[in-house]
Every structure is written in structure tokens, then in C-alpha cells.
Design an enzyme around this catalytic site. Sequence first.
Site, PDB file in Angstrom:
ATOM      1  N   GLY A 146      20.873  48.897  53.380  1.00  0.00           N
ATOM      2  CA  GLY A 146      19.734  49.668  52.883  1.00  0.00           C
ATOM      3  C   GLY A 146      20.156  50.898  52.104  1.00  0.00           C
ATOM      4  CB  THR A 147      23.411  51.904  50.547  1.00  0.00           C
ATOM      5  OG1 THR A 147      24.195  51.800  51.739  1.00  0.00           O
ATOM      6  CG2 THR A 147      23.937  53.051  49.704  1.00  0.00           C
ATOM      7  CG  HIS A 169      25.028  66.500  44.472  1.00  0.00           C
ATOM      8  ND1 HIS A 169      25.206  65.334  45.165  1.00  0.00           N
ATOM      9  CD2 HIS A 169      25.857  66.442  43.389  1.00  0.00           C
ATOM     10  CE1 HIS A 169      26.102  64.583  44.539  1.00  0.00           C
ATOM     11  NE2 HIS A 169      26.523  65.239  43.451  1.00  0.00           N
ATOM     12  CB  SER A 226      23.026  54.451  53.635  1.00  0.00           C
ATOM     13  OG  SER A 226      22.868  55.107  52.405  1.00  0.00           O
ATOM     14  CE  LYS A 276     -16.896  20.773  60.613  1.00  0.00           C
ATOM     15  NZ  LYS A 276     -15.971  21.842  60.969  1.00  0.00           N
ATOM     16  CD  GLU A 332     -10.240  27.624  62.093  1.00  0.00           C
ATOM     17  OE1 GLU A 332     -10.775  26.595  62.537  1.00  0.00           O
ATOM     18  OE2 GLU A 332     -10.531  28.136  60.978  1.00  0.00           O
TER      19      GLU A 332
END
Length: 462
Positions: free
Chosen positions: A99-100, A123, A134, A318, A325
Amino acid sequence: MATYRTEKDSLGDVEVPADALYGAQTQRAVDNFQISGQRMPRAFIRALGQIKRAAAIANRETGMLDADVAEAIVEAAEHIIAGDIDAHFPVDVYQTGSGTSSNMNANEVISRLASEALGRHVHANDQVNLCQSSNDVVPTAIHVASASAIAHSLLPALKRLRNALAEKAQTFDDVLKSARTHLMDATPIRMGQEFGGYTMQVARGIDRIRLALGELQEVPLGGTATGSGINRHLEFPARALKHISEATGVTFREAEDHFEAQSARDAIVSAAGALNTVAASLMKIANDIRLLSSGPTSGFAEIKLKPLQPGSSIMPGKVNPVLCEAMMMVCARVMGNHTTLTICGQHGNLELNVMMPVMAAALLESIELLAGACHAFVDKCLAGMEADRVRCQALLELNPAIATALNSKIGYDKAATVAKAAAKSGRSVREVVREMGLLSNQELDRLLNVRDLTEPGIPGRN
């Protein structure tokens, strides 16, 4: 025409869209991982913002960041937390396994916003990512996002479902009906008992989810690259986690062993197992209700569901059990995610798991789906449900399994003969026993008191 600016990282120059808040490393990820078009979940991005915010405050408190820089980082991170700039988090779920790319995406966005606010460069690595890697930020973000979602979304939804089922159990407690084992007629029960069983399933599920939540509250932040904690202040984890806990309303604690916490994602696999068990429970409950409401003329038809929408494009009138569901489909998806998370959890190769982004996506999706399905099921299925007492009584009268209550008086073999005769002729057990002259009317009344048959004990001797 799109315009670009040139950004630089350790590999060289990269062309980045001029209006993008991110920088070179994010752009490389966008170019490299054109796979699914599925971005990291909002909850995960929010958690990244919460971590960066907390880290900046902690680094200011320990003197590692100047106050104005920390404040600029905090302000930028709050935009991420609020979801104001999600468009600037374009990295695909299927990216580098650590995941860096997503962590650097957050660092670069915050760096740019903070730099604009201060009028000088902040920075991305040295200041936004200070005391972090990370390798500890990303698993912490998964824990923070999923624990928050469980605490604030899933557990309340499950409690609401439990309470709604408990209410039905009480309402239906007077409804005597045939139980079914192997889908075949069995001894009598009360519908309230049936729904009480569903209530307990959900209650047990809540207990399991709470245990999973407790595991997720232990996070790897502070382990930095490999678990050794290199390049971070000794007080950083405790201070940062204090601020994350205050911001999320969930109490997080530093990992007892950072090497376990970064090399393994067992807590996530455990949480997935708890979610999978809840999904199995909800699949059973939804399918049972679907069976019990089947009909109206050719099924069980023991409960009536509120009609929600036409059920067929060709058959007039119906109506289908659509919420059951929908719930079952959600459960199937959660079960599939459990398999994904189990496989991903196996790939903690040496000091780092390398399948974390998809773990974040799968876990958070399961939590979100279950929470949403529980609310919909309560509102659209349970709320309008009624028991058909007449139908339940009619079926119960013809149930040959009632002959079980005669075992203590006439024995299993004779009771079996009665049951078979009743089933074959379509008559009640009471009628067959009278015809065979096996018991007096008084004995039959005592033994076949159906309410008594739903409680423990020998019929007539309770």
C-alpha cells in the site's frame, strides 16, 4: 487540452496533471496499476488522513516538527478526513502489496496543500511521513477504518436487528406450529421460540464481532519499516494513537509485538472470520423466512411479508421475498471476501504482508454490506411481517409427529404406527388413536396439550 507539470522522485521526472494535488509517486502508481478502476475505500482514505493528522500533532509535541509545519499538515489532513479531495486519491486497489502508493498519495497531497499554506516546501517524506513508514501506516489505516466502521456502523445495525427479532419472538410466542427437521414435519414449537433462536444467533454474532473489534484496536503504528521502530521518537506511537482515539471515538493501543503486528495480518483474518460467521447466521435466518413465507397456496405460508414490489414481468400479482434474497446475496459476498482475506493473510512474507490494499477493500466492503443489509431487513422485511395463525394451526393439526408425545404411554413402535396411519389417511393423530382404542379421551387431552409439547419434559408430567 490537458496540461501537465513535471514532478521528480528518486527514479527521475514524471509528468503529472497540472491541477493534481498529488505528485510523482502517485502518478507512477496511476500509470502502473491500470487494472480495475476501483479506488481505495473512502473509509481507508479517511483513516489515512486521521493518522497523518495525529502523527503531525505527536511530532509537534515531541519537538520533531515546528508548530507551523505541524499545523499546516493537520489542516491538510482534515481535508482528507472530510472527503473534500477524494478525487486526488486515484490509486487502484490492485497496487503494490504494502500500500506504499496509497501512503505516498496521502503524503504528496498533504505536502502540496501544506506547502501552499505556508509559502515554503513541506517535504512529503521527511515531514509528512515523519516517524512513519508505509509498512506501519497502511495496516494501521486498515485497523482504524474497520474498527471505526464496526463500532459506529455494524454493531448498531446488528443490535437493531437483534432487537427487531426479539420483538417478533415476543409477538409470535402464542403461535403454535409444526417444527421441521430435514424439512419434514417434527414436534410442535411456538413461532416465538423459532424467532428467539434467530435472536440468539444475532446476539452471539454481536459477541463475536466485539471480540474482533478488540483485536483490531491493537495497531502496528510505531514499527516503521520492519517492526524495529527505526527513525521514530520513542513517544510517537502512544502520542499519535491518543489523538487517533480521540478523533475516532474508538480506543486504539500500540501493538504488543511490532514484528507480529507488521508481518502478520491475523487480526484482520480473525475479523473476517467473525463477519463470515455472522453472514452464515443471516443467510440461515433470511432463507428460513423465505421458506416460511413461501406460497401463498403451494408453500408453508406460515408468515406473511409486506408486499414491496411486483415479483414478475409475466405473472400478474406475484410478490417475492426480495429483502430475504438481497440479504442472502450480501452474505454470499461477505463469504467470498472471507476467502479473499484468508488467502491474503497467508502472504505475510517474512517481515511484511504484501496483499494489504485488497484486504482493506474486502474487509471494509463486508462491514458496510452487512450493516446496510441489517437496516434494510429490519425496515422492509421484519417491520411488516405477520404470522398466519390459522394456517399454522391447520398444518399443526395434521402433523403426524405429534405422535411423539404418546411414546411415554404407548411406546415408540405403536406411536410410529399411529403416525404412519395419520399421514397416510390425512387425519389427525387424535382421530387415529381414538379409532385404534389405544387411549382414553382424558389421556389424549393430557398428552396432546400442544402448548405443553413445546416445553421440556414428558407430556402430561410437566
